[in-house]
Scaffold this active site. Structure first.
Site, PDB file in Angstrom:
ATOM      1  N   CYS A   2       4.679 -14.607  11.353  1.00 20.15           N
ATOM      2  CA  CYS A   2       4.540 -15.912  12.448  1.00 20.15           C
ATOM      3  C   CYS A   2       5.262 -14.602  13.687  1.00 20.15           C
ATOM      4  CB  CYS A   2       6.099 -16.528  12.280  1.00 20.15           C
ATOM      5  SG  CYS A   2       5.520 -18.002  11.140  1.00 20.15           S
ATOM      6  N   ARG A  27      -0.971 -10.721  13.724  1.00 22.54           N
ATOM      7  CA  ARG A  27       0.075 -11.069  12.327  1.00 22.54           C
ATOM      8  C   ARG A  27      -0.866 -12.495  11.859  1.00 22.54           C
ATOM      9  NH1 ARG A  27       5.147  -9.539  13.409  1.00 22.54           N
ATOM     10  NH2 ARG A  27       6.182 -11.284  12.301  1.00 22.54           N
ATOM     11  N   TRP A  83       2.289 -19.197  11.035  1.00 28.47           N
ATOM     12  CA  TRP A  83       1.907 -19.241  10.011  1.00 28.47           C
ATOM     13  C   TRP A  83       2.392 -19.911   9.100  1.00 28.47           C
ATOM     14  CZ3 TRP A  83      -2.748 -16.691   8.454  1.00 28.47           C
ATOM     15  CH2 TRP A  83      -2.885 -16.698   7.249  1.00 28.47           C
ATOM     16  N   ASN A 109      11.380 -17.417  12.469  1.00 25.79           N
ATOM     17  CA  ASN A 109      10.262 -17.287  11.408  1.00 25.79           C
ATOM     18  C   ASN A 109      10.833 -17.202  10.095  1.00 25.79           C
ATOM     19  OD1 ASN A 109       7.937 -16.820  13.644  1.00 25.79           O
ATOM     20  ND2 ASN A 109       8.728 -14.155  13.550  1.00 25.79           N
ATOM     21  N   GLY A 110      10.096 -17.111   8.933  1.00 29.01           N
ATOM     22  CA  GLY A 110      10.996 -17.178   7.920  1.00 29.01           C
ATOM     23  C   GLY A 110      10.957 -17.896   6.607  1.00 29.01           C
ATOM     24  N   GLU A 493      -6.536  -0.875  -9.331  1.00 31.15           N
ATOM     25  CA  GLU A 493      -6.393  -0.857  -8.287  1.00 31.15           C
ATOM     26  C   GLU A 493      -5.303   0.899  -7.038  1.00 31.15           C
ATOM     27  OE1 GLU A 493      -5.531  -2.205  -4.206  1.00 31.15           O
ATOM     28  OE2 GLU A 493      -6.755  -3.099  -5.829  1.00 31.15           O
ATOM     29  N   LYS A 497      -7.638   2.243  -4.443  1.00 28.13           N
ATOM     30  CA  LYS A 497      -7.422   3.539  -3.175  1.00 28.13           C
ATOM     31  C   LYS A 497      -7.388   4.918  -2.907  1.00 28.13           C
ATOM     32  CE  LYS A 497      -7.068   0.181  -1.330  1.00 28.13           C
ATOM     33  NZ  LYS A 497      -6.720  -1.340  -2.623  1.00 28.13           N
ATOM     34  N   GLU A 500     -11.406   4.509  -1.382  1.00 30.17           N
ATOM     35  CA  GLU A 500     -11.428   4.579  -0.184  1.00 30.17           C
ATOM     36  C   GLU A 500     -11.229   4.844   0.796  1.00 30.17           C
ATOM     37  OE1 GLU A 500     -11.079  -0.837  -1.243  1.00 30.17           O
ATOM     38  OE2 GLU A 500      -9.182   0.438  -1.166  1.00 30.17           O
ATOM     39  N   HIS A 516     -12.333   7.294 -26.008  1.00 31.76           N
ATOM     40  CA  HIS A 516     -13.505   7.306 -26.300  1.00 31.76           C
ATOM     41  C   HIS A 516     -14.132   7.412 -25.115  1.00 31.76           C
ATOM     42  CE1 HIS A 516     -12.292   4.267 -29.624  1.00 31.76           C
ATOM     43  NE2 HIS A 516     -11.064   4.124 -28.944  1.00 31.76           N
ATOM     44  N   LYS A 615     -14.139  -4.249   5.732  1.00 32.97           N
ATOM     45  CA  LYS A 615     -12.953  -5.319   6.090  1.00 32.97           C
ATOM     46  C   LYS A 615     -13.288  -6.653   4.868  1.00 32.97           C
ATOM     47  CE  LYS A 615      -8.241  -6.219   5.487  1.00 32.97           C
ATOM     48  NZ  LYS A 615      -7.890  -5.375   4.807  1.00 32.97           N
TER      49      LYS A 615
END
Length: 620
Positions: A2, A27, A83, A109-110, A493, A497, A500, A516, A615
């Site tokens: 937030c 945000r 949020w 926030n939080g 992953e 990265k 990319e 193998h 994106k």
């Protein structure tokens, strides 16, 4: 994720606040609101959706003859973009929140972890609650402590009763020209102007007006006036704080002072994971998804299938291991772009999870539609409220990562995996596959993740093995990534990265599959990244590393703190904090993100906008 903006000074506050919120739109948010104070009157306006909706609501109020505070006379105010965590997305749950007498308004926030106990006690004292949120308890708590007659003191006392991670700012109608706030883990910063002050969650909210700041440190209380700021410890000790002049433009400010959005978002992962897990792990003995998810669809789950693409696919593979290990429910994972062409065997009684950060990934949406047509229950895991995936699905779990600007996903992975961990624990509770003490232990360890991520990132920032590895290997043309069990999706992953953002050819394999075929690629010029955190298959992983070294390859190992043996099998060792072995693998992705970043920067590349990539992939 937030956004908070507060202002005290000499200028009309309304437009300043909305302008500040607009600078924080990156945000991510689902509703917004503003409260302004003139004389001893507060007026608050809230709206669901984007800031244009809030501006329309303000204009309509003014046209209808709203009170003077929104007729541009107020010079004190607070504003917020929300949020959603606790409670649905509606006007009643939007911020600012206020106490029963409408005298104290707050933006938060939080997460307040002990809000249920506080709400019960405050209700017994006569408080009337108007929202479903945890944040509202702060308004009532500050109002309760206003018996002291001082807003800063009331905020200090309220802070002492709150548990969780949060930042908040409070305004009280009998205290014009002053705002008071507190910070516990979530960011808060003071902007120092000429005869005016700002209090916000991030610098972009006020940078257009001042580049002079004072930092609110974790665990501090603060009050701003037009010409002064007071900092205080929770014990009431007054602190001195220097004014720092930032050499930032607005673009740098949106990056939080980091050189790129990707680096900023790597550093945001602790906060993003905290947002994702906090209210869902309030109960020590298990996980609750609250009103956002009809959990009846989980109780009778016999089989789960996850469809996803790219980073989300790797998160799904991680989720398969977590769910099968803890809940003993069979899980399949399919690349979404292949799923619908394979005449999938799915139907009533199956749960199909569509994992998509944006909620707009074309292949994942198509796979979800096929599953629904065949009678399966479809669950979306997404970061974007109102996205197509959330509209198509029978139910949704949100990741709450906030907006991710860099094309290369970082907090997407950690937040999606966090959701999978929560889902695995909830299923385990329904199925009775974990002993109660083990379930409690795992909930506790999941709660620790944000702090462990902070600790890890701080250590990696200090340099060391990552910098040495990047210096040595940034000109190499091929990397091999290896992992076993839950380390495999982390290796996948990490390799993605590097591909990319550095344009280096990489391959990622289950370590047992190396012999193998991929072992033929190894030579003394090959860097091999081995995910070798503590796990039941660590000894097997060590054997694979020994095979790699026997071919002359250079091994960079991601290992657990305290494991000294790995150092005998690798040229470089990057360590992650100790926790449950399955969670250690989640932590292991962060050094791989930072290694890819360090290599790409040494190659002089734009990590935020890598070539040929978008994106969100909205076409097949």
């Amino acid at each position: 994720m937030c956004g908070i903006v507060g202002y005290v000074g000499h200028r009309p506050v309304q437009d300043l606040l909305i302008e500040g919120l607009r600078k924080l739109e990156y945000r991510g948010y689902d509703s917004a609101g503003v409260s302004v104070l003139a004389g001893e009157e507060i007026e608050s306006i809230r709206a669901v959706g984007n800031l244009a909706n809030l501006e329309t609501a303000v204009a309509e109020r003014e046209a209808a003859g709203g009170v003077a505070t929104l007729n541009r006379e107020a010079t004190t105010g607070i504003a917020h973009t929300r949020w959603a965590t606790h409670g649905r997305v509606n006007e009643q749950n939007a911020h600012p929140h206020f106490d029963t007498a409408d005298a104290v308004h707050v933006v938060v926030n939080g997460i307040v972890e002990n809000y249920l106990a506080l709400r019960s006690r405050l209700r017994d004292m006569g408080a009337v609650f108007t929202s479903e949120t945890d944040a509202e308890v702060i308004a009532h708590l500050v109002a309760h402590h206003m018996a002291s007659g001082d807003l800063l003191e009331a905020v200090r006392r309220a802070y002492g009763e709150l548990e969780g991670h949060f930042a908040f700012v409070a305004m009280q109608k009998e205290h014009p020209g002053v705002l008071a706030g507190a910070r516990k883990e979530c960011p808060l910063i003071v902007g120092v102007g000429d005869g005016e002050s700002f209090l916000a969650s991030a610098v972009p909210a006020f940078l257009r007006h001042t580049n002079r700041v004072q930092y609110v440190e974790n665990g501090e209380i603060v009050a701003i006036r037009p010409d002064a700021t007071i900092f205080m410890t929770p014990d009431g000790e007054v602190l001195e704080r220097e004014v720092v002049e930032l050499d930032w433009d607005e673009d740098t400010a949106e990056k939080g002072g980091f050189e790129t959005f990707m680096l900023k978002e790597i550093h945001e992962q602790a906060d993003a994971v905290a947002e994702t897990i906090a209210d869902r792990t309030v109960r020590d003995t298990g996980v609750d998804f609250g009103a956002e998810l009809d959990e009846s669809i989980l109780r009778d789950a016999k089989r789960i299938l996850i469809v996803a693409c790219g980073t989300s696919y790797h998160s799904a593979v991680f989720g398969r291991y977590a769910i099968q290990t803890w809940a003993r429910v069979p899980v399949g994972v399919d690349i979404a772009s292949e799923f619908r062409y394979a005449d999938p065997l799915v139907g009533p009684g199956d749960i199909v999870i569509g994992m998509t950060q944006s909620g707009e990934t074309a292949d994942t949406l198509a796979a979800m539609r096929v599953a629904k047509e065949k009678g399966a229950t479809v669950l979306a895991v997404s970061n974007v409220m109102g996205s197509q995936a959330t509209r198509d699905a029978d139910a949704t779990i949100f990741t709450r990562a906030g907006q991710e600007v860099s094309v290369a996903a970082t907090k997407t992975f950690t937040c999606q995996v966090s959701v999978m961990l929560l889902l695995a624990l909830r299923l385990a509770e329904f199925k009775g596959t974990l002993e109660p003490h083990r379930l409690t232990e795992l909930v506790h360890e999941v709660r620790r993740l944000p702090n462990l991520i902070n600790e890890l990132v701080a250590g990696l920032d200090a340099g060391g093995a990552i910098e040495r590895a990047a210096d040595q290997h940034f000109e190499d043309q091929f990397f091999l990534y290896l992992g076993r069990h839950v380390g495999l999706p982390v290796a996948l992953e990490g390799a993605l990265k590097l591909k990319e953002i550095s344009y280096i050819a990489t391959d990622a394999y289950a370590a047992g599959e190396m012999k193998h075929g991929p072992i033929a690629l190894l030579s003394e010029k090959t860097p091999v990244i081995a995910v070798a955190t503590d796990s039941p298959v660590l000894d097997k992983m060590v054997s694979n590393i020994q095979e790699v070294r026997a071919r002359g390859a250079h091994v960079i190992a991601i290992a657990t703190e305290g494991n000294v043996d790995i150092g005998e099998h690798a040229e470089e060792v990057i360590r992650v904090p100790q926790t449950d072995w399955l969670l250690q693998a989640l932590l292991a992705v962060i050094p791989l993100q930072m290694l890819a970043y360090a290599i790409a920067r040494r190659r002089g590349l734009n990590v935020d906008q890598p070539r040929n990539l978008a994106k969100t992939v909205t076409v097949e």
